[in-house]
Motif scaffolding. Structure first.
Motif, PDB file in Angstrom:
ATOM      1  N   ALA A 187       0.832  -1.205   0.000  1.00 54.83           N
ATOM      2  CA  ALA A 187       0.000   0.000   0.000  1.00 54.83           C
ATOM      3  C   ALA A 187       0.865   1.253   0.000  1.00 54.83           C
ATOM      4  CB  ALA A 187      -0.938  -0.022   1.198  1.00 54.83           C
TER       5      ALA A 187
ATOM      6  N   THR B  48       2.655   1.782  -3.285  1.00 56.88           N
ATOM      7  CA  THR B  48       1.791   2.335  -4.326  1.00 56.88           C
ATOM      8  C   THR B  48       1.678   3.850  -4.146  1.00 56.88           C
ATOM      9  OG1 THR B  48       0.600   0.256  -4.255  1.00 56.88           O
ATOM     10  CG2 THR B  48      -0.437   2.041  -5.449  1.00 56.88           C
TER      11      THR B  48
ATOM     12  N   ASN C 298      -3.254  -5.266  -7.592  1.00 56.40           N
ATOM     13  CA  ASN C 298      -2.593  -4.007  -7.262  1.00 56.40           C
ATOM     14  C   ASN C 298      -1.381  -3.755  -8.151  1.00 56.40           C
ATOM     15  OD1 ASN C 298      -2.580  -1.749  -5.170  1.00 56.40           O
ATOM     16  ND2 ASN C 298      -0.470  -2.472  -5.098  1.00 56.40           N
TER      17      ASN C 298
ATOM     18  N   THR D 237      -4.989   2.589   0.302  1.00 56.26           N
ATOM     19  CA  THR D 237      -4.150   2.108   1.398  1.00 56.26           C
ATOM     20  C   THR D 237      -5.007   1.580   2.545  1.00 56.26           C
ATOM     21  OG1 THR D 237      -2.494   3.724   0.830  1.00 56.26           O
ATOM     22  CG2 THR D 237      -2.369   2.788   3.019  1.00 56.26           C
TER      23      THR D 237
ATOM     24  N   THR E 271      -6.687  -1.744   1.386  1.00 57.03           N
ATOM     25  CA  THR E 271      -5.784  -2.883   1.301  1.00 57.03           C
ATOM     26  C   THR E 271      -5.381  -3.385   2.680  1.00 57.03           C
ATOM     27  OG1 THR E 271      -4.850  -2.056  -0.749  1.00 57.03           O
ATOM     28  CG2 THR E 271      -3.538  -3.633   0.460  1.00 57.03           C
ATOM     29  N   THR E 272      -4.903  -2.452   3.508  1.00 56.47           N
ATOM     30  CA  THR E 272      -4.358  -2.897   4.783  1.00 56.47           C
ATOM     31  C   THR E 272      -5.469  -3.419   5.688  1.00 56.47           C
ATOM     32  OG1 THR E 272      -4.414  -0.592   5.475  1.00 56.47           O
ATOM     33  CG2 THR E 272      -2.315  -1.449   4.754  1.00 56.47           C
TER      34      THR E 272
END
Ligand code: HDD
Ligand code: HEM
Ligand code: HEM
Lengths: 439, 341
Positions: free
Chosen positions: A67, A70, B59, B96, B99-100
């Motif tokens: 993350a 990215t 991703n 972010t 995803t996390t």
């Protein structure tokens, strides 16, 4: 505040955050491979358990690595458009190849995590090797872009700023690529080794663990110490070569790192202290005579350029001396610490004393600080240039509005993410305590 | 073909792949959240089984798109930087979190539901934000009275066409993911989940089509150039419509075992529907990257770098294909993975 300053803060903190996850992502697979191989040789279940638990932690951290990575990729393009304009024409290759490194890592990581029970043993080990390879390759490729900013090559600029005579492979193999890539790789391995060592040492300090658990942690500490010792020594040796690269290609940065104002032969190395602009020297430092000359050129009479050779507006900030010292200091300390710990065990063949374990608990966080200060030294020491002697930072930056708002939002995000990662890691390993997994 | 045209075609193909994979990914996350609390159906479990091993690969395709855009068209960087900082910046912040938190939800029991809901909802917002880039590139939202062109947020967020784009993006995300999961459910021998997702696709399909038409109609004056180009490229959109009809009909055809719906064929047909529409739209967008400020020719890199990238790209793909095949067999075909409890 000026939009350029905001962009620098935003980008610097983003990378500073990403590098924590990224370093762990590069290093953990190596330790997993070692544990898997030891298990295959010794048939000792403890090693299988170690690799299993490391992979679980890795899977949680990987989400953060991907993350934040990215984010880095997107912000690099959005914050530094003039830089990207040159990057796109000259050094697009490592970015493009890096994608395949990511894909390799992603594909084989999923296989290792979700299909391990359906794969033969050799394929499982092969897939973790691919994961390690993918992570290392992505770190090295991104370092390529970074080293090219320090020693740009493979193109020419016309007077009106046009890029001509592009040679993508010459840019790829720019002069500092080799040393820098090795430095990044070995420093990541040493850092992860010391972090795993920290955890093991911390557990061993507890009084109330079973002897079964004690053996397990001792094995994990042994791996950590050996890898840490080898890698920290390699980091220092290779760091020496990196410094020589600076001497040859970026004398301004080296002069800034050492607070050297006048060009001298037999230059001394200043450790500690801080650089004073007025007095043109490093105050309160310990000086090692001739050492800087020797470090830069392997000879005591090497001439080292001082800052006064350059116009003052091209000097890097003088505090990079401290960043450099912290990195080198930590590196030296950890070499001593790990070799001494190995020595104690080897001589006494007993458990390490409590004070030694306590010191080792601190080793992991220290190594991570070494990574942070090293990167900040390299990026801040390049100032005022983004691409050394080609493009200034303020020319590289975006003209967009709202950079301040974005900075605020991103810092909030990193805070939340950092807290969530720690909470999740702790509650995950609390839920799967070691003694229950040992059967 | 000119080099810049080859480059933009490749880039557009990445966009197509990511819009498909992204729809499946974010959509599956959303369905996982919706059915997560519902003990009567296995729909959530199926969605998560698909997501766990694949989100990372998806991703990478996003990163591939970003990197390729800037490697092929470096001279687009300055303009895109001022226009996209806020929408794309917000997009990656949400990405972010999504995803996390999705990975965290899988790993811990504490806060699991909170993590799932947050990641499911952010997953819905991301495509909505990303698709709002499309109307920006069509012109009409850029203020060039200052030194540098800037995005006019006020105008952007009060325009109908932006909201139509967003609605269309969302319905596409839901439709494609539901259809895919109904097919994946057959592979996993999960009848209940199959029925749930098949029903969803049946009403989401026509909705998506209607929204697509409405989106084109609401395009603002400044974008009239693309409407004209779209009319010239009508052939592609017609093919797209035909594939929609074929795919949609296939959902109702009886299979030999008495159940309704050839979902695999329907899925392929709907993917073709989107392929035709996306490429026809791309052709209509030519030669502009951002109307009227930037054409592909202005943005294009030098040929030396372009060819090196193409070589690296071909070698990379060739090496990875066995990896993809293995991956496919392990997670999309292997009954031991699909049917486990
Ligand atoms: C655990 C981390 C760590 C440790 C102990 C060291 N380094 Fe380091 N160093 C890094 C981690 C690092 C880094 C974070 O990986 C950097 C930042 C940029 C880079 O390429 O590597 C770096 C950069 C870096 C540079 C700047 C390169 C540039 O600006 O292009 C030099 C000259 C050195 N190192 C030299 C050393 C020396 C002489 C060390 C002696 C022990 C040392 N490093 C230990
Ligand atoms: C030297 C510093 C860096 C190191 C060691 C590093 C390493 C890593 C690692 C190990 C990952 C996880 C890869 C994966 O599992 O897929 C990662 C992710 C990522 N990094 Fe970094 N990185 C660094 C700096 C950067 C920079 C400067 C960029 C941007 C240009 C970047 C872009 C990315 C991206 C886009 C991802 C996500 C990959 C994915 O989608 O799988 N990284 N990085
Ligand atoms: C991951 C570890 C890294 C850290 C902690 C880091 C840190 C920083 C910091 C603190 C700055 C701001 C410098 C200043 O303006 O005073 C900066 C700038 C920058 N860094 Fe790094 N950096 C890292 C890796 C990289 C890599 C791998 C690249 C290249 C691919 C890179 C490219 C840049 C660029 C383009 C800037 C902005 C322009 C400039 O200030 O020169 N950085 N970085």
């Amino acid at each position: 505040m000026d939009a350029v300053v905001l962009a620098r803060i935003l980008f610097g903190s983003t990378l500073g955050f990403h590098i924590i996850y990224a370093t762990l992502g590069v290093g953990i697979p190596l330790i997993v491979i070692i544990a898997e191989v030891l298990y295959a040789i010794k048939k000792d279940k403890d090693y299988a358990l170690l690799s299993k638990r490391l992979v679980k932690g890795f899977a949680i951290l990987l989400a953060g690595a991907i993350a934040t990575g990215t984010i880095v990729a997107v912000l690099l393009n959005l914050l530094w458009p003039a830089y990207m304009e040159i990057v796109g024409q000259v050094i697009a290759l490592p970015f493009q190849i890096e994608i395949y490194a990511f894909l390799i890592e992603a594909l084989f990581m999923s296989m290792y995590l979700y299909a391990a029970d359906r794969m033969p043993n050799w394929l499982r080990i092969l897939s973790i090797i691919f994961v390690a390879f993918g992570a290392l390759a992505s770190a090295i490729l991104i370092t390529d872009a970074h080293s090219w900013m320090n020693t740009p090559s493979g193109f020419e600029m016309t007077v009106n700023g046009e890029v001509i005579n592009v040679d993508p492979w010459k840019a790829f193999f720019n002069p500092s690529f080799g040393v820098t890539a090795v430095h990044v790789a070995v420093s990541a391995y040493m850092t992860v080794a010391f972090i795993i060592g920290s955890i093991a040492a911390f557990k061993l300090l507890k009084k109330n663990i079973s002897s079964r658990e004690r053996t397990y942690h001792r094995k994990s500490l042994t791996i950590a110490l050996y890898v840490g010792a080898i890698m920290s020594l390699s980091t220092a040796i290779n760091g020496h070569e990196t410094a020589q690269m600076l001497h040859e290609y970026m004398p301004r940065k080296l002069a800034g790192a050492e607070g050297l104002f006048e060009t001298t032969k037999y230059a001394p190395l200043s450790i500690g202290g801080f650089t004073s602009r007025e007095e043109e020297e490093v105050l309160y430092a310990i000086e090692v005579p001739y050492a800087l000359s020797f470090l830069a050129g392997d000879r005591f009479d090497t001439e080292v350029l001082g800052l006064n050779e350059f116009p003052e507006e091209l000097w890097p900030p003088l505090y990079i001396h401290t960043l450099f010292n912290v990195m080198v200091g930590i590196g030296s300390l950890l070499i001593v610490l790990s070799f001494f710990a190995i020595f104690l065990r080897w001589i006494r063949k007993k458990e390490l004393p409590g004070w030694m374990l306590a010191l080792l608990v601190g080793a992991g966080p220290l190594a991570m600080i070494g990574i942070e200060t090293g990167w900040c030294f390299s990026c801040i020491g390049r100032q005022p240039w983004t691409i050394n002697d080609v493009l200034k930072t303020h020319e590289a930056a975006t003209q967009a509005n709202h950079v301040g708002v974005m900075l605020f939002l991103f810092l909030g995000l990193y805070f939340i993410l950092a807290v969530a990662t720690v909470v999740v890691l702790i509650s995950y390993f609390k839920r799967q305590p070691l003694d229950e997994e040992m059967v | 073909m000119q080099e810049s045209t080859i480059a933009v075609t490749i880039l557009w193909s990445f966009l197509f792949i990511y819009s498909m994979l992204g729809s499946l990914d974010f959509g599956a996350g959303f369905w996982g959240m919706i059915y997560g609390k519902n003990a009567k159906t296995t729909a959530a479990r199926l969605a998560n089984r698909f997501l766990s091993p694949t989100w990372e690969v998806t991703n990478v395709f996003l990163v591939l798109m970003v990197v390729s855009l800037y490697s092929f068209f470096p001279f687009a960087a300055s303009l895109l930087a001022t226009l996209l900082l806020v929408p794309v910046g917000l997009g990656v912040i949400l990405l972010t979190i999504r995803t996390t938190f999705m990975v965290f939800a899988e790993k811990v029991n504490r806060f699991q539901r909170t993590f799932t809901v947050i990641s499911g909802l952010t997953g819905v917002l991301i495509p909505a934000l990303l698709i709002s880039i499309l109307p920006i590139t069509l012109g009409g939202f850029i203020d060039d009275s200052g030194d540098f062109p800037q995005l006019m947020f006020g105008k952007l967020f009060t325009s109908t066409t932006v909201y139509m784009h967003i609605l269309f993006g969302l319905s596409t995300e839901f439709f494609l993911s539901a259809l895919f999961l109904s097919d994946y459910a057959i592979e996993a021998n999960d009848k209940k989940a199959h029925n749930t997702y098949r029903k969803l696709s049946i009403w989401l399909g026509p909705l998506t089509l209607i929204l697509a038409v409405l989106t084109t109609i609401t395009m603002n004056e400044e974008a009239s150039w693309i409407v004209e180009n779209i009319q010239e490229n009508m052939y592609g959109f017609l093919m797209s419509f035909i594939f929609f009809l074929i795919g949609y009909t296939l959902l109702f055809v009886k299979r030999p075992n008495g159940e309704r719906g050839y979902t695999r064929l329907a899925m392929i047909s709907i993917i073709l529907q989107y392929a035709f529409a996306i490429y026809a739209y791309g052709a209509a967008h030519m030669p502009y990257l951002v109307y009227p400020y930037l054409t592909i020719e202005d943005g294009f890199t030098n040929p030396a770098t372009f060819y090196q990238i193409m070589i690296a790209f071909s070698i990379g793909m060739a090496i990875l294909i066995p990896g993809f095949i293995l991956f496919w067999r392990l997670f999309l075909k292997d009954k031991r993975y699909l049917e486990q409890e």
